[in-house]
Scaffold this motif. Structure first.
Motif, mmCIF file in Angstrom:
data_model
loop_
_atom_site.group_PDB
_atom_site.id
_atom_site.type_symbol
_atom_site.label_atom_id
_atom_site.label_comp_id
_atom_site.label_asym_id
_atom_site.label_seq_id
_atom_site.Cartn_x
_atom_site.Cartn_y
_atom_site.Cartn_z
ATOM 1 N N GLY A 292 14.935 39.475 -47.163
ATOM 2 C CA GLY A 292 15.417 39.649 -45.797
ATOM 3 C C GLY A 292 15.023 38.548 -44.828
ATOM 4 N N ALA A 293 14.266 37.549 -45.291
ATOM 5 C CA ALA A 293 13.868 36.442 -44.401
ATOM 6 C C ALA A 293 15.064 35.534 -44.122
ATOM 7 N N LEU A 294 15.245 35.204 -42.853
ATOM 8 C CA LEU A 294 16.346 34.341 -42.444
ATOM 9 C C LEU A 294 16.127 32.919 -42.936
ATOM 10 N N LYS A 295 17.143 32.353 -43.595
ATOM 11 C CA LYS A 295 17.117 30.954 -44.024
ATOM 12 C C LYS A 295 17.807 30.067 -42.997
ATOM 13 N N GLY A 296 18.875 30.577 -42.368
ATOM 14 C CA GLY A 296 19.630 29.805 -41.389
ATOM 15 C C GLY A 296 21.073 30.230 -41.388
ATOM 16 N N TRP A 297 21.916 29.363 -40.852
ATOM 17 C CA TRP A 297 23.344 29.642 -40.714
ATOM 18 C C TRP A 297 24.150 28.515 -41.343
ATOM 19 N N TYR A 298 25.080 28.879 -42.201
ATOM 20 C CA TYR A 298 26.004 27.928 -42.794
ATOM 21 C C TYR A 298 27.359 28.194 -42.168
ATOM 22 N N CYS A 299 27.947 27.173 -41.593
ATOM 23 C CA CYS A 299 29.208 27.327 -40.866
ATOM 24 C C CYS A 299 30.302 26.522 -41.559
ATOM 25 N N ASP A 300 31.425 27.169 -41.784
ATOM 26 C CA ASP A 300 32.597 26.525 -42.372
ATOM 27 C C ASP A 300 33.644 26.321 -41.287
ATOM 28 N N VAL A 301 34.224 25.142 -41.228
ATOM 29 C CA VAL A 301 35.389 24.929 -40.376
ATOM 30 C C VAL A 301 36.597 25.334 -41.214
ATOM 31 N N VAL B 62 16.588 27.783 -39.361
ATOM 32 C CA VAL B 62 16.050 28.904 -38.589
ATOM 33 C C VAL B 62 15.564 28.489 -37.207
ATOM 34 N N ASP B 63 14.824 27.379 -37.112
ATOM 35 C CA ASP B 63 14.268 26.970 -35.808
ATOM 36 C C ASP B 63 15.246 26.130 -34.998
ATOM 37 N N ARG B 64 16.443 25.917 -35.531
ATOM 38 C CA ARG B 64 17.509 25.142 -34.895
ATOM 39 C C ARG B 64 17.148 23.676 -34.695
ATOM 40 N N ALA B 65 16.021 23.219 -35.242
ATOM 41 C CA ALA B 65 15.688 21.798 -35.185
ATOM 42 C C ALA B 65 16.454 21.035 -36.268
ATOM 43 N N ARG C 299 27.314 22.272 -30.781
ATOM 44 C CA ARG C 299 26.819 22.599 -29.428
ATOM 45 C C ARG C 299 26.106 23.951 -29.422
ATOM 46 N N LEU C 300 26.709 24.934 -30.065
ATOM 47 C CA LEU C 300 26.085 26.258 -30.139
ATOM 48 C C LEU C 300 24.741 26.187 -30.861
ATOM 49 N N ALA C 301 24.724 25.504 -31.997
ATOM 50 C CA ALA C 301 23.501 25.416 -32.800
ATOM 51 C C ALA C 301 22.384 24.721 -32.031
ATOM 52 N N ARG C 302 22.712 23.673 -31.323
ATOM 53 C CA ARG C 302 21.694 22.909 -30.591
ATOM 54 C C ARG C 302 21.337 23.559 -29.252
ATOM 55 N N GLY C 303 22.167 24.479 -28.809
ATOM 56 C CA GLY C 303 21.924 25.170 -27.542
ATOM 57 C C GLY C 303 21.160 26.459 -27.775
ATOM 58 N N ASP C 304 21.791 27.551 -27.413
ATOM 59 C CA ASP C 304 21.158 28.867 -27.539
ATOM 60 C C ASP C 304 21.305 29.475 -28.926
ATOM 61 N N GLY C 305 21.934 28.762 -29.842
ATOM 62 C CA GLY C 305 22.126 29.294 -31.181
ATOM 63 C C GLY C 305 23.326 30.212 -31.249
ATOM 64 N N PHE C 306 23.393 30.984 -32.295
ATOM 65 C CA PHE C 306 24.572 31.813 -32.564
ATOM 66 C C PHE C 306 24.407 33.260 -32.142
#
Length: 165
Positions: free
Chosen positions: A82-91, A115-118, A153-160
């Motif tokens: 259940g630990a978050l790895k991150g977000w993979y986004c497909d266009v 996860v930390d958006r860095a 922009r979303l990822a580098r801003g407030d996230g998803f």
């Protein structure tokens, strides 16, 4: 493969690329408000896929968000515990749901957000350029590029978080 259970209906997620089915897998429908739908599925790939910055492996769980009016999909990735790895986004082109399926056309561009958006990475821009979409369908290519820019922009801003709630 469609059906229902106490947890909700099972849909087939169909990812199409260059006119051919790239992958098809069952996913549990979590919700569908007519514009955005969310499904949950275990890692559907064969074995481990190591990108160097993240590994997708058996036991991982993907909560996937698709839109009928946006040119992307966002997949929240968690390990088996259940630990978050991150977000993979497909266009992708906007999703189409019908006949027990959710069909999306992959347009090659992807984005990873840790996860930390860095750790935010634009992926496969070379594949997108080589696909010839810009020559065949300039409007779709422009929409795809704009979608990748929006995701970054979303990822580098407030996230998803606001997008996925």
């Amino acid at each position: 493969m469609s059906g229902t259970s106490p947890e909700g209906p099972v849909l087939e997620v169909v990812l199409v690329k260059a006119g051919r089915t790239k992958i098809r897998y069952p996913a549990r429908l979590l919700r569908d408000d007519g514009t955005r739908l969310a499904v949950r599925a275990p890692w559907a790939g064969a074995g481990v896929r190591d990108f160097g910055f993240v590994r997708f492996e058996p036991g991982d769980v993907f909560t996937e968000y698709y839109w009928r009016d946006r040119w992307y999909a966002v997949k929240e990735v968690r390990d088996g515990a259940g630990a978050l790895k991150g977000w993979y986004c497909d266009v992708t082109r906007p999703a189409v749901r019908g006949g027990g399926e959710v069909v999306v056309e992959d347009l090659d561009l992807d984005l990873w957000c840790g996860v930390d958006r860095a750790d935010v990475r634009r992926l496969d821009e070379d594949e997108f350029a080589a696909s010839g979409l810009a020559e065949r369908d300039p409007e779709a290519a422009a929409a795809a590029t704009a979608a990748l820019d929006e995701l970054e922009r979303l990822a580098r801003g407030d996230g998803f978080a606001g997008l996925l709630e």
